[in-house]
Design a protein around this motif. Structure first.
Motif, PDB file in Angstrom:
ATOM      1  N   ARG A   1     -13.801  -0.241   1.379  1.00 25.92           N
ATOM      2  CA  ARG A   1     -12.537  -0.346   0.636  1.00 25.92           C
ATOM      3  C   ARG A   1     -12.442  -1.626  -0.163  1.00 25.92           C
ATOM      4  O   ARG A   1     -11.353  -2.047  -0.532  1.00 25.92           O
ATOM      5  CB  ARG A   1     -11.376  -0.283   1.629  1.00 25.92           C
TER       6      ARG A   1
ATOM      7  N   ASN B   1     -13.206  -2.368  -3.171  1.00 25.97           N
ATOM      8  CA  ASN B   1     -12.626  -2.203  -4.516  1.00 25.97           C
ATOM      9  C   ASN B   1     -11.113  -2.038  -4.417  1.00 25.97           C
ATOM     10  O   ASN B   1     -10.367  -2.598  -5.208  1.00 25.97           O
ATOM     11  CB  ASN B   1     -13.215  -0.977  -5.213  1.00 25.97           C
ATOM     12  N   GLU B   2     -10.707  -1.260  -3.411  1.00 25.05           N
ATOM     13  CA  GLU B   2      -9.282  -1.027  -3.185  1.00 25.05           C
ATOM     14  C   GLU B   2      -8.577  -2.352  -2.868  1.00 25.05           C
ATOM     15  O   GLU B   2      -7.498  -2.637  -3.412  1.00 25.05           O
ATOM     16  CB  GLU B   2      -9.164  -0.068  -1.999  1.00 25.05           C
TER      17      GLU B   2
ATOM     18  N   GLU C   1      -9.550  -5.325  -3.683  1.00 20.71           N
ATOM     19  CA  GLU C   1      -9.534  -6.156  -4.895  1.00 20.71           C
ATOM     20  C   GLU C   1      -8.341  -5.754  -5.780  1.00 20.71           C
ATOM     21  O   GLU C   1      -7.623  -6.614  -6.309  1.00 20.71           O
ATOM     22  CB  GLU C   1     -10.850  -5.954  -5.661  1.00 20.71           C
ATOM     23  N   ILE C   2      -8.129  -4.435  -5.880  1.00 12.36           N
ATOM     24  CA  ILE C   2      -7.020  -3.947  -6.716  1.00 12.36           C
ATOM     25  C   ILE C   2      -5.671  -4.326  -6.103  1.00 12.36           C
ATOM     26  O   ILE C   2      -4.752  -4.733  -6.804  1.00 12.36           O
ATOM     27  CB  ILE C   2      -7.155  -2.423  -6.947  1.00 12.36           C
ATOM     28  N   TYR C   3      -5.577  -4.232  -4.759  1.00 15.40           N
ATOM     29  CA  TYR C   3      -4.338  -4.658  -4.098  1.00 15.40           C
ATOM     30  C   TYR C   3      -4.012  -6.104  -4.466  1.00 15.40           C
ATOM     31  O   TYR C   3      -2.875  -6.445  -4.770  1.00 15.40           O
ATOM     32  CB  TYR C   3      -4.472  -4.557  -2.573  1.00 15.40           C
ATOM     33  N   LYS C   4      -5.043  -6.941  -4.402  1.00 10.28           N
ATOM     34  CA  LYS C   4      -4.828  -8.357  -4.696  1.00 10.28           C
ATOM     35  C   LYS C   4      -4.439  -8.556  -6.166  1.00 10.28           C
ATOM     36  O   LYS C   4      -3.654  -9.437  -6.493  1.00 10.28           O
ATOM     37  CB  LYS C   4      -6.087  -9.183  -4.371  1.00 10.28           C
ATOM     38  N   LEU C   5      -5.020  -7.717  -7.031  1.00  9.55           N
ATOM     39  CA  LEU C   5      -4.712  -7.807  -8.465  1.00  9.55           C
ATOM     40  C   LEU C   5      -3.249  -7.514  -8.763  1.00  9.55           C
ATOM     41  O   LEU C   5      -2.676  -8.093  -9.683  1.00  9.55           O
ATOM     42  CB  LEU C   5      -5.554  -6.786  -9.244  1.00  9.55           C
ATOM     43  N   VAL C   6      -2.677  -6.593  -8.000  1.00 11.40           N
ATOM     44  CA  VAL C   6      -1.285  -6.233  -8.282  1.00 11.40           C
ATOM     45  C   VAL C   6      -0.303  -7.083  -7.464  1.00 11.40           C
ATOM     46  O   VAL C   6       0.880  -6.793  -7.417  1.00 11.40           O
ATOM     47  CB  VAL C   6      -1.012  -4.724  -8.051  1.00 11.40           C
ATOM     48  N   GLY C   7      -0.836  -8.130  -6.839  1.00 15.25           N
ATOM     49  CA  GLY C   7       0.052  -9.082  -6.171  1.00 15.25           C
ATOM     50  C   GLY C   7       0.318  -8.801  -4.708  1.00 15.25           C
ATOM     51  O   GLY C   7       1.304  -9.298  -4.158  1.00 15.25           O
ATOM     52  N   ALA C   8      -0.564  -8.016  -4.062  1.00 13.10           N
ATOM     53  CA  ALA C   8      -0.396  -7.797  -2.620  1.00 13.10           C
ATOM     54  C   ALA C   8      -0.702  -9.104  -1.897  1.00 13.10           C
ATOM     55  O   ALA C   8      -1.637  -9.822  -2.274  1.00 13.10           O
ATOM     56  CB  ALA C   8      -1.340  -6.701  -2.146  1.00 13.10           C
ATOM     57  N   THR C   9       0.097  -9.414  -0.883  1.00 15.50           N
ATOM     58  CA  THR C   9      -0.180 -10.620  -0.102  1.00 15.50           C
ATOM     59  C   THR C   9      -1.395 -10.345   0.788  1.00 15.50           C
ATOM     60  O   THR C   9      -1.765  -9.185   0.998  1.00 15.50           O
ATOM     61  CB  THR C   9       1.022 -10.971   0.796  1.00 15.50           C
TER      62      THR C   9
ATOM     63  N   TYR D   1      -0.581  -7.998   3.527  1.00 14.93           N
ATOM     64  CA  TYR D   1      -0.485  -6.588   3.136  1.00 14.93           C
ATOM     65  C   TYR D   1      -1.854  -5.912   3.276  1.00 14.93           C
ATOM     66  O   TYR D   1      -1.939  -4.727   3.610  1.00 14.93           O
ATOM     67  CB  TYR D   1      -0.001  -6.497   1.681  1.00 14.93           C
TER      68      TYR D   1
ATOM     69  N   ASP E   1       0.212 -15.146  -4.553  1.00 16.93           N
ATOM     70  CA  ASP E   1       0.273 -13.673  -4.545  1.00 16.93           C
ATOM     71  C   ASP E   1       1.583 -13.198  -5.183  1.00 16.93           C
ATOM     72  O   ASP E   1       1.593 -12.237  -5.949  1.00 16.93           O
ATOM     73  CB  ASP E   1       0.199 -13.140  -3.104  1.00 16.93           C
TER      74      ASP E   1
ATOM     75  N   LEU F   1      -7.698   3.260  -8.533  1.00 19.32           N
ATOM     76  CA  LEU F   1      -8.142   3.785  -7.237  1.00 19.32           C
ATOM     77  C   LEU F   1      -8.460   5.272  -7.401  1.00 19.32           C
ATOM     78  O   LEU F   1      -7.566   6.070  -7.707  1.00 19.32           O
ATOM     79  CB  LEU F   1      -7.040   3.593  -6.185  1.00 19.32           C
TER      80      LEU F   1
END
Lengths: 298, 216
Positions: free
Chosen positions: A203, A205-206, A208-216, A219, B74, B90
């Protein structure tokens, strides 16, 4: 409210990941269950041996085995010698024939094994119990030595001997249980750590994307910690279920087949059950924590 | 306002950016250009806070990135949208879920997430593709999903790294129109590109990088 919503999201993510990687998780949970089952079996055995020892320890008793061919007079002499012992009460005399009959009864369907005997090898015995005796002052060794000098007495066995032997066995079980339990805990940790590492790799890539959209960080980490905890908890539940089934079989089948109805097999107390569940949970969380620590800073 | 003060970034012995001093005003539309290896992507990643600078300070709307905690960074990222050449969607999630993700991570109410996601997908012309998966979309559509995701939190800044690199000229024009409309709503837009076609006839500010230095 926001936090509650997020926790529900974490849980859904954890479940979704487990379902997506179900084969990896099934193998992992199975291995954890086997490890905790072995550990639980040791705990169950220890608990039962301890219970038996405590039960036997409450009754101070000896068995006085007679030599073959002892006449009535000698037997009476032995009976008198026993009667002189403080608190001694003869619970019964077991003749050679009765001893053989009892043995056949215990063997049940296997009793035919004794048919081939040309002579009865079992000795006659007096079963003696001691009432109102101070356990601390009870000296079975001295009684044994004294009685073995009486004419016609072959051997004296006292319950303390058995208890000593079983206490030794109990101690060994405890040590073995702790050693094996420790090793299994390390193995479970290793398995959970690697399963979570695999989950993170699959996961990445997933994440990385979470972090890109500002996930702490939390999270991303929380569902992974939940995955580990769920694995550990599920493994522990399966282990306890199998242990309960084994206990059932032992209580109702094996003990009967072996003819040992006096041995009560008890199951783990609520405390032990909770302990094993907690162990699975803590190992799961710890395994995830280690795996996550390699990828994120806490 | 994006401010960079004497910012340098090195990866081992390789210097990607050298002593950059830069100011991008709120609401500005800026192109960052230069050949491959000029430091365009590194510059955007530094502004996003994905990498710390080796030297210098970066200040976004008065917040010094080197002086805030990881969690605050963040939270700041929720106000900076990022669009990539390879879309970074995704694959196991639908268009709707991909876009909603950026709001879900904030712990926003589900009803609001649904409402805003529908709205933003309508604004990028993808209302009919909400249930589709990225693999079922064209390159242009995938990029519009990525832009919708970057815009759903109403960011102050939108960073785009070669956003039209994988798209044909017609789709490129569509995407650029989308970026302009976003900028008109007050969002600062910074686009890194090496495409001369994109820069031709533009009246927007162009920051040219070469060998990790700003040329103009």
């Amino acid at each position: 409210m926001v936090k509650l919503r997020l926790w529900s999201t974490y849980f859904k993510q954890a479940l979704s990941s487990i379902l997506y990687n179900r084969l990896v998780y099934a193998v992992s949970v199975g291995t954890i269950a086997i490890s905790l089952l072995i550990f639980g079996a040791f705990v169950l055995l220890s608990v039962n041996v301890k219970t038996w020892i405590q039960g036997w320890g409450q009754t101070l008793s000896i068995s006085v085995y007679l030599k073959d061919g002892v006449d009535e007079g000698t037997r009476e002499g032995i009976r008198r010698a026993i009667s002189t012992l403080q608190g001694a009460e003869i619970k019964g005399f077991i003749s050679k024939e009765k001893a053989l009959q009892d043995m056949k009864g215990m063997l049940g369907s296997q009793a035919g094994l004794l048919d081939g005997l040309t002579r009865n090898p079992l000795p006659a015995s007096f079963e003696v119990a001691f009432r109102n005796v101070d356990k601390a002052k009870f000296q079975p060794k001295r009684i044994k030595e004294g009685l073995e000098k009486v004419a016609g007495v072959d051997e004296v066995q006292h319950s303390e001997q058995w208890i000593d032997q079983f206490e030794g066995l109990f101690y060994m079980l405890k040590i073995a249980g702790l050693a094996i339990g420790g090793l299994l805990c390390v193995a479970v940790l290793f398995i959970i750590t690697n399963t979570i590492k695999l989950a993170i790799y699959s996961r990445r890539n997933e994440i990385e994307i979470y972090k890109l959209v500002g996930a702490t960080d939390w999270y991303v980490k929380a569902p992974l910690l939940m995955e580990g905890a769920l694995q550990g908890l599920l493994g522990a539940l399966i282990a306890l279920g199998v242990l309960l089934a084994i206990h059932f079989v032992l209580s109702f089948k094996v003990i009967q087949i072996l003819g040992l109805p006096f041995m009560d097999v008890v199951f783990l107390s609520a405390g032990y059950v909770l302990g094993i569940l907690s162990l699975g949970l803590v190992l799961g969380l710890l395994g995830s924590f280690i795996a996550i620590g390699r990828f994120f800073r806490f | 306002m994006i401010q960079l003060f004497h910012v340098s970034k090195s990866f081992g012995p390789t210097a990607a950016l050298k002593d950059i001093d830069l100011r991008i005003r709120t609401g500005e539309f800026v192109f960052v250009t230069g050949p491959s290896g000029a430091g365009k992507t590194t510059l955007l990643r530094l502004i996003f806070g994905a990498e710390p600078p080796t030297e210098g300070q970066i200040v976004i709307n008065g917040i010094n990135l080197s002086r805030i905690s990881g969690t605050k960074l963040d939270l700041l990222r929720r106000k900076i949208g990022f669009v990539f050449q390879d879309f970074k969607l995704l694959s196991r999630r639908s268009v709707f879920q991909n876009v909603a993700l950026a709001l879900e991570v904030t712990g926003e109410k589900r009803s609001l997430v649904r409402k805003k996601t529908h709205q933003i997908l309508r604004s990028v012309g993808l209302a009919s593709k909400e249930e589709a998966y990225p693999v079922e979309l064209s390159g242009g559509e995938q990029q519009r999903v990525a832009i919708a995701r970057a815009m759903i939190n109403d960011p102050m800044i939108l960073l785009a790294d070669e956003p039209t690199g994988n798209l044909d000229p017609d789709i490129t024009r569509e995407i650029m129109v989308l970026f302009r409309s976003i900028n008109l709503r007050g969002t600062t837009v910074v686009i890194a590109t090496h495409s001369r076609e994109l820069l031709r006839n533009t009246d927007q500010r162009i920051i040219a990088l070469h060998g990790g230095k700003v040329l103009e």
